[in-house]
Design a protein around this motif. Structure first.
Motif, PDB file in Angstrom:
ATOM      1  N   LEU A 114      48.399  16.661  18.962  1.00 48.63           N
ATOM      2  CA  LEU A 114      48.736  15.430  19.676  1.00 48.63           C
ATOM      3  C   LEU A 114      49.518  14.478  18.772  1.00 48.63           C
ATOM      4  O   LEU A 114      50.492  13.856  19.195  1.00 48.63           O
ATOM      5  N   SER A 115      49.094  14.389  17.538  1.00 45.80           N
ATOM      6  CA  SER A 115      49.782  13.518  16.590  1.00 45.80           C
ATOM      7  C   SER A 115      51.211  14.004  16.338  1.00 45.80           C
ATOM      8  O   SER A 115      52.144  13.206  16.281  1.00 45.80           O
ATOM      9  N   TYR A 116      51.394  15.310  16.190  1.00 46.61           N
ATOM     10  CA  TYR A 116      52.744  15.878  16.009  1.00 46.61           C
ATOM     11  C   TYR A 116      53.649  15.559  17.193  1.00 46.61           C
ATOM     12  O   TYR A 116      54.848  15.384  17.042  1.00 46.61           O
ATOM     13  N   TRP A 117      53.062  15.488  18.392  1.00 46.59           N
ATOM     14  CA  TRP A 117      53.846  15.207  19.599  1.00 46.59           C
ATOM     15  C   TRP A 117      54.058  13.716  19.809  1.00 46.59           C
ATOM     16  O   TRP A 117      54.580  13.289  20.840  1.00 46.59           O
ATOM     17  N   GLY A 118      53.605  12.911  18.847  1.00 48.54           N
ATOM     18  CA  GLY A 118      53.813  11.477  18.927  1.00 48.54           C
ATOM     19  C   GLY A 118      52.778  10.728  19.744  1.00 48.54           C
ATOM     20  O   GLY A 118      52.961   9.552  20.053  1.00 48.54           O
ATOM     21  N   LEU A 119      51.691  11.395  20.093  1.00 48.69           N
ATOM     22  CA  LEU A 119      50.633  10.759  20.867  1.00 48.69           C
ATOM     23  C   LEU A 119      49.532  10.277  19.934  1.00 48.69           C
ATOM     24  O   LEU A 119      49.283  10.873  18.886  1.00 48.69           O
ATOM     25  N   LYS A 120      48.875   9.198  20.315  1.00 50.70           N
ATOM     26  CA  LYS A 120      47.755   8.706  19.518  1.00 50.70           C
ATOM     27  C   LYS A 120      46.565   9.641  19.696  1.00 50.70           C
ATOM     28  O   LYS A 120      46.276  10.097  20.793  1.00 50.70           O
ATOM     29  N   SER A 121      45.905   9.911  18.597  1.00 47.78           N
ATOM     30  CA  SER A 121      44.699  10.733  18.676  1.00 47.78           C
ATOM     31  C   SER A 121      43.630  10.098  17.801  1.00 47.78           C
ATOM     32  O   SER A 121      43.916   9.490  16.774  1.00 47.78           O
ATOM     33  N   LYS A 122      42.398  10.249  18.239  1.00 50.83           N
ATOM     34  CA  LYS A 122      41.255   9.672  17.541  1.00 50.83           C
ATOM     35  C   LYS A 122      40.198  10.750  17.389  1.00 50.83           C
ATOM     36  O   LYS A 122      39.959  11.523  18.314  1.00 50.83           O
ATOM     37  N   TYR A 123      39.577  10.799  16.230  1.00 54.70           N
ATOM     38  CA  TYR A 123      38.573  11.814  15.949  1.00 54.70           C
ATOM     39  C   TYR A 123      37.225  11.125  15.794  1.00 54.70           C
ATOM     40  O   TYR A 123      37.097  10.157  15.051  1.00 54.70           O
ATOM     41  N   LEU A 124      36.226  11.626  16.486  1.00 58.24           N
ATOM     42  CA  LEU A 124      34.887  11.053  16.436  1.00 58.24           C
ATOM     43  C   LEU A 124      33.912  12.129  15.987  1.00 58.24           C
ATOM     44  O   LEU A 124      33.795  13.190  16.619  1.00 58.24           O
ATOM     45  N   THR A 125      33.248  11.860  14.893  1.00 59.47           N
ATOM     46  CA  THR A 125      32.254  12.790  14.362  1.00 59.47           C
ATOM     47  C   THR A 125      31.405  12.041  13.345  1.00 59.47           C
ATOM     48  O   THR A 125      31.593  10.847  13.119  1.00 59.47           O
ATOM     49  N   ALA A 126      30.491  12.710  12.728  1.00 58.36           N
ATOM     50  CA  ALA A 126      29.713  12.152  11.618  1.00 58.36           C
ATOM     51  C   ALA A 126      29.974  13.017  10.391  1.00 58.36           C
ATOM     52  O   ALA A 126      29.991  14.246  10.489  1.00 58.36           O
ATOM     53  N   LEU A 127      30.234  12.369   9.282  1.00 60.08           N
ATOM     54  CA  LEU A 127      30.504  13.074   8.032  1.00 60.08           C
ATOM     55  C   LEU A 127      29.554  12.574   6.946  1.00 60.08           C
ATOM     56  O   LEU A 127      29.152  11.412   6.964  1.00 60.08           O
ATOM     57  N   PRO A 128      29.249  13.419   5.986  1.00 55.67           N
ATOM     58  CA  PRO A 128      28.404  12.963   4.879  1.00 55.67           C
ATOM     59  C   PRO A 128      29.171  11.996   3.984  1.00 55.67           C
ATOM     60  O   PRO A 128      30.397  12.061   3.885  1.00 55.67           O
ATOM     61  N   GLU A 129      28.451  11.106   3.352  1.00 54.76           N
ATOM     62  CA  GLU A 129      29.061  10.176   2.404  1.00 54.76           C
ATOM     63  C   GLU A 129      29.098  10.832   1.030  1.00 54.76           C
ATOM     64  O   GLU A 129      28.308  10.505   0.145  1.00 54.76           O
ATOM     65  N   ASN A 130      30.008  11.781   0.866  1.00 60.23           N
ATOM     66  CA  ASN A 130      30.193  12.447  -0.417  1.00 60.23           C
ATOM     67  C   ASN A 130      31.649  12.900  -0.522  1.00 60.23           C
ATOM     68  O   ASN A 130      32.468  12.588   0.354  1.00 60.23           O
ATOM     69  N   ASP A 131      31.974  13.612  -1.566  1.00 63.85           N
ATOM     70  CA  ASP A 131      33.361  14.016  -1.798  1.00 63.85           C
ATOM     71  C   ASP A 131      33.914  14.889  -0.660  1.00 63.85           C
ATOM     72  O   ASP A 131      35.076  14.758  -0.290  1.00 63.85           O
ATOM     73  N   LEU A 132      33.087  15.766  -0.110  1.00 59.93           N
ATOM     74  CA  LEU A 132      33.562  16.619   0.985  1.00 59.93           C
ATOM     75  C   LEU A 132      33.894  15.792   2.221  1.00 59.93           C
ATOM     76  O   LEU A 132      34.909  16.018   2.880  1.00 59.93           O
TER      77      LEU A 132
END
Length: 70
Positions: A33-51
């Motif tokens: 979507l971003s490559y096609w010029g459309l706005k995209s948003k990602y929703l998830t939970a990630l750990p607070e670490n380097d990864l």
């Protein structure tokens, strides 16, 4: 969302070094979507670490809105 690949196509048991890449159907769609010029948003939970920070940097590289990631 994270993929570990061995160097030189060795088996996992034969490797002590790995290449890390980020993929998955959700992130692939957001990147497309971003490559096609459309706005995209990602929703998830990630750990607070380097990864977790690596994932954020990778998504931001493609101009994906990560403001809702916790």
């Amino acid at each position: 969302m994270m993929r570990f690949s061995t160097i030189s196509n060795n088996k996992i048991m034969q490797s002590d070094s790995f290449k890390i890449s980020f993929a998955g159907s959700e992130s692939n769609v957001a990147v497309a979507l971003s490559y096609w010029g459309l706005k995209s948003k990602y929703l998830t939970a990630l750990p607070e670490n380097d990864l977790g920070h690596m994932v954020l940097l990778d998504l931001n590289k493609y101009k994906i809105d990560t403001s809702s990631i916790i």
